[in-house]
Scaffold this motif. Sequence first.
Motif, PDB file in Angstrom:
ATOM      1  N   MET A 149       0.843  -1.174   0.000  1.00  0.00           N
ATOM      2  CA  MET A 149       0.000   0.000   0.000  1.00  0.00           C
ATOM      3  C   MET A 149       0.887   1.236   0.000  1.00  0.00           C
ATOM      4  SD  MET A 149      -3.170  -1.315   2.408  1.00  0.00           S
ATOM      5  CE  MET A 149      -4.010   0.203   2.251  1.00  0.00           C
ATOM      6  N   PRO A 150       0.479   2.264  -0.721  1.00  0.00           N
ATOM      7  CA  PRO A 150       1.307   3.466  -0.813  1.00  0.00           C
ATOM      8  C   PRO A 150       1.430   4.202   0.519  1.00  0.00           C
ATOM      9  CG  PRO A 150      -0.813   3.801  -1.886  1.00  0.00           C
ATOM     10  CD  PRO A 150      -0.752   2.368  -1.477  1.00  0.00           C
ATOM     11  N   GLN A 151       2.491   4.978   0.632  1.00  0.00           N
ATOM     12  CA  GLN A 151       2.703   5.814   1.810  1.00  0.00           C
ATOM     13  C   GLN A 151       1.797   7.037   1.703  1.00  0.00           C
ATOM     14  OE1 GLN A 151       4.656   5.157   4.480  1.00  0.00           O
ATOM     15  NE2 GLN A 151       4.995   3.159   3.564  1.00  0.00           N
ATOM     16  N   THR A 152       0.666   6.974   2.344  1.00  0.00           N
ATOM     17  CA  THR A 152      -0.310   8.055   2.313  1.00  0.00           C
ATOM     18  C   THR A 152      -1.149   7.965   3.583  1.00  0.00           C
ATOM     19  OG1 THR A 152      -2.056   9.077   0.972  1.00  0.00           O
ATOM     20  CG2 THR A 152      -2.019   6.685   1.053  1.00  0.00           C
ATOM     21  N   PRO A 153      -1.766   9.044   3.995  1.00  0.00           N
ATOM     22  CA  PRO A 153      -2.615   8.957   5.190  1.00  0.00           C
ATOM     23  C   PRO A 153      -3.848   8.087   4.933  1.00  0.00           C
ATOM     24  CG  PRO A 153      -2.159  11.251   4.617  1.00  0.00           C
ATOM     25  CD  PRO A 153      -1.646  10.398   3.498  1.00  0.00           C
ATOM     26  N   LEU A 177      -7.942  10.704  -6.658  1.00  0.00           N
ATOM     27  CA  LEU A 177      -8.201   9.269  -6.741  1.00  0.00           C
ATOM     28  C   LEU A 177      -8.520   8.743  -5.345  1.00  0.00           C
ATOM     29  CD1 LEU A 177      -5.232   8.235  -9.039  1.00  0.00           C
ATOM     30  CD2 LEU A 177      -7.597   8.655  -9.707  1.00  0.00           C
ATOM     31  N   THR A 178      -9.397   7.775  -5.272  1.00  0.00           N
ATOM     32  CA  THR A 178      -9.752   7.182  -3.991  1.00  0.00           C
ATOM     33  C   THR A 178      -9.539   5.681  -4.052  1.00  0.00           C
ATOM     34  OG1 THR A 178     -12.043   6.928  -4.680  1.00  0.00           O
ATOM     35  CG2 THR A 178     -11.488   8.942  -3.510  1.00  0.00           C
ATOM     36  N   GLY A 179      -9.439   5.066  -2.911  1.00  0.00           N
ATOM     37  CA  GLY A 179      -9.309   3.621  -2.839  1.00  0.00           C
ATOM     38  C   GLY A 179      -9.628   3.156  -1.433  1.00  0.00           C
ATOM     39  N   ALA A 180      -9.965   1.883  -1.300  1.00  0.00           N
ATOM     40  CA  ALA A 180     -10.321   1.351   0.012  1.00  0.00           C
ATOM     41  C   ALA A 180      -9.990  -0.131   0.113  1.00  0.00           C
ATOM     42  CB  ALA A 180     -11.802   1.553   0.282  1.00  0.00           C
ATOM     43  N   VAL A 181      -9.746  -0.559   1.325  1.00  0.00           N
ATOM     44  CA  VAL A 181      -9.645  -1.965   1.678  1.00  0.00           C
ATOM     45  C   VAL A 181     -10.718  -2.172   2.744  1.00  0.00           C
ATOM     46  CG1 VAL A 181      -8.229  -3.752   2.747  1.00  0.00           C
ATOM     47  CG2 VAL A 181      -7.187  -2.086   1.201  1.00  0.00           C
ATOM     48  N   THR A 182     -11.584  -3.173   2.554  1.00  0.00           N
ATOM     49  CA  THR A 182     -12.716  -3.379   3.466  1.00  0.00           C
ATOM     50  C   THR A 182     -12.746  -4.805   3.977  1.00  0.00           C
ATOM     51  OG1 THR A 182     -14.028  -1.712   2.310  1.00  0.00           O
ATOM     52  CG2 THR A 182     -15.230  -3.272   3.675  1.00  0.00           C
ATOM     53  N   LEU A 183     -13.058  -4.935   5.253  1.00  0.00           N
ATOM     54  CA  LEU A 183     -13.255  -6.219   5.902  1.00  0.00           C
ATOM     55  C   LEU A 183     -14.702  -6.280   6.365  1.00  0.00           C
ATOM     56  CD1 LEU A 183     -12.111  -8.799   7.454  1.00  0.00           C
ATOM     57  CD2 LEU A 183     -11.961  -7.255   9.392  1.00  0.00           C
ATOM     58  N   CYS A 184     -15.388  -7.343   6.019  1.00  0.00           N
ATOM     59  CA  CYS A 184     -16.755  -7.545   6.504  1.00  0.00           C
ATOM     60  C   CYS A 184     -16.678  -8.463   7.713  1.00  0.00           C
ATOM     61  CB  CYS A 184     -17.641  -8.167   5.430  1.00  0.00           C
ATOM     62  SG  CYS A 184     -19.315  -8.479   6.015  1.00  0.00           S
ATOM     63  N   GLN A 185     -17.086  -7.955   8.848  1.00  0.00           N
ATOM     64  CA  GLN A 185     -17.096  -8.734  10.081  1.00  0.00           C
ATOM     65  C   GLN A 185     -18.548  -9.087  10.384  1.00  0.00           C
ATOM     66  OE1 GLN A 185     -14.881  -6.844  13.184  1.00  0.00           O
ATOM     67  NE2 GLN A 185     -15.548  -8.299  14.732  1.00  0.00           N
ATOM     68  N   ARG A 186     -18.821 -10.341  10.654  1.00  0.00           N
ATOM     69  CA  ARG A 186     -20.210 -10.783  10.820  1.00  0.00           C
ATOM     70  C   ARG A 186     -20.642 -10.918  12.280  1.00  0.00           C
ATOM     71  NH1 ARG A 186     -22.965 -12.575   6.316  1.00  0.00           N
ATOM     72  NH2 ARG A 186     -21.723 -12.550   4.430  1.00  0.00           N
ATOM     73  N   TYR A 187     -19.713 -10.902  13.212  1.00  0.00           N
ATOM     74  CA  TYR A 187     -20.064 -11.085  14.615  1.00  0.00           C
ATOM     75  C   TYR A 187     -19.432  -9.994  15.462  1.00  0.00           C
ATOM     76  CZ  TYR A 187     -21.838 -15.548  13.146  1.00  0.00           C
ATOM     77  OH  TYR A 187     -22.559 -16.514  12.500  1.00  0.00           O
ATOM     78  N   GLY A 188     -20.108  -9.637  16.546  1.00  0.00           N
ATOM     79  CA  GLY A 188     -19.601  -8.646  17.475  1.00  0.00           C
ATOM     80  C   GLY A 188     -18.734  -9.294  18.545  1.00  0.00           C
ATOM     81  N   SER A 189     -18.342  -8.516  19.534  1.00  0.00           N
ATOM     82  CA  SER A 189     -17.429  -8.988  20.564  1.00  0.00           C
ATOM     83  C   SER A 189     -18.049 -10.057  21.466  1.00  0.00           C
ATOM     84  CB  SER A 189     -16.951  -7.811  21.406  1.00  0.00           C
ATOM     85  OG  SER A 189     -18.050  -7.161  22.011  1.00  0.00           O
ATOM     86  N   LEU A 190     -19.365 -10.116  21.549  1.00  0.00           N
ATOM     87  CA  LEU A 190     -20.033 -11.129  22.363  1.00  0.00           C
ATOM     88  C   LEU A 190     -20.604 -12.264  21.510  1.00  0.00           C
ATOM     89  CD1 LEU A 190     -21.916  -8.755  24.817  1.00  0.00           C
ATOM     90  CD2 LEU A 190     -19.794 -10.015  25.214  1.00  0.00           C
ATOM     91  N   LEU A 191     -20.089 -12.406  20.293  1.00  0.00           N
ATOM     92  CA  LEU A 191     -20.505 -13.414  19.326  1.00  0.00           C
ATOM     93  C   LEU A 191     -21.963 -13.268  18.886  1.00  0.00           C
ATOM     94  CD1 LEU A 191     -18.634 -16.600  20.547  1.00  0.00           C
ATOM     95  CD2 LEU A 191     -17.996 -15.019  18.728  1.00  0.00           C
ATOM     96  N   LEU A 194      -9.653   3.888   4.041  1.00  0.00           N
ATOM     97  CA  LEU A 194      -9.653   4.686   2.829  1.00  0.00           C
ATOM     98  C   LEU A 194      -8.397   5.533   2.748  1.00  0.00           C
ATOM     99  CD1 LEU A 194     -12.714   3.994   3.286  1.00  0.00           C
ATOM    100  CD2 LEU A 194     -13.182   6.036   1.989  1.00  0.00           C
ATOM    101  N   ALA A 195      -7.893   5.660   1.542  1.00  0.00           N
ATOM    102  CA  ALA A 195      -6.724   6.497   1.292  1.00  0.00           C
ATOM    103  C   ALA A 195      -7.163   7.689   0.467  1.00  0.00           C
ATOM    104  CB  ALA A 195      -5.658   5.731   0.538  1.00  0.00           C
TER     105      ALA A 195
END
Length: 81
Positions: free
Chosen positions: A1-5, A56-70, A80-81
């Motif tokens: 991934m590029p060096q960007t905020p 330009l925009t870009g994103a990496v996304t994770l879909c999480q299906r459960y919370g901390s208490l399952l 997002l960059a």
Amino acid sequence: MPQTPYRQWTLSLPYRVRFRVGADNALLSKVLAAFLRTLFSWQRLRARRAGIKKPLTGAVTLCQRYGSLLQFSPHFHSWLA
């Protein structure tokens, strides 16, 4: 991934739609697409106001299906960059 905020965004869904969205992968994809489209639009607007002509925009996304208490709680973590 590029060096960007980067910035992390999280989209949590209301209780009444979690099971419907979580059980339907096509609907889950549409929700994610709408979420990212909105964030990208906001980022491009801010960049143009800052003087960047073709942002330009870009994103990496994770879909999480459960919370901390399952508990079943589909939600997205997007960087997002």
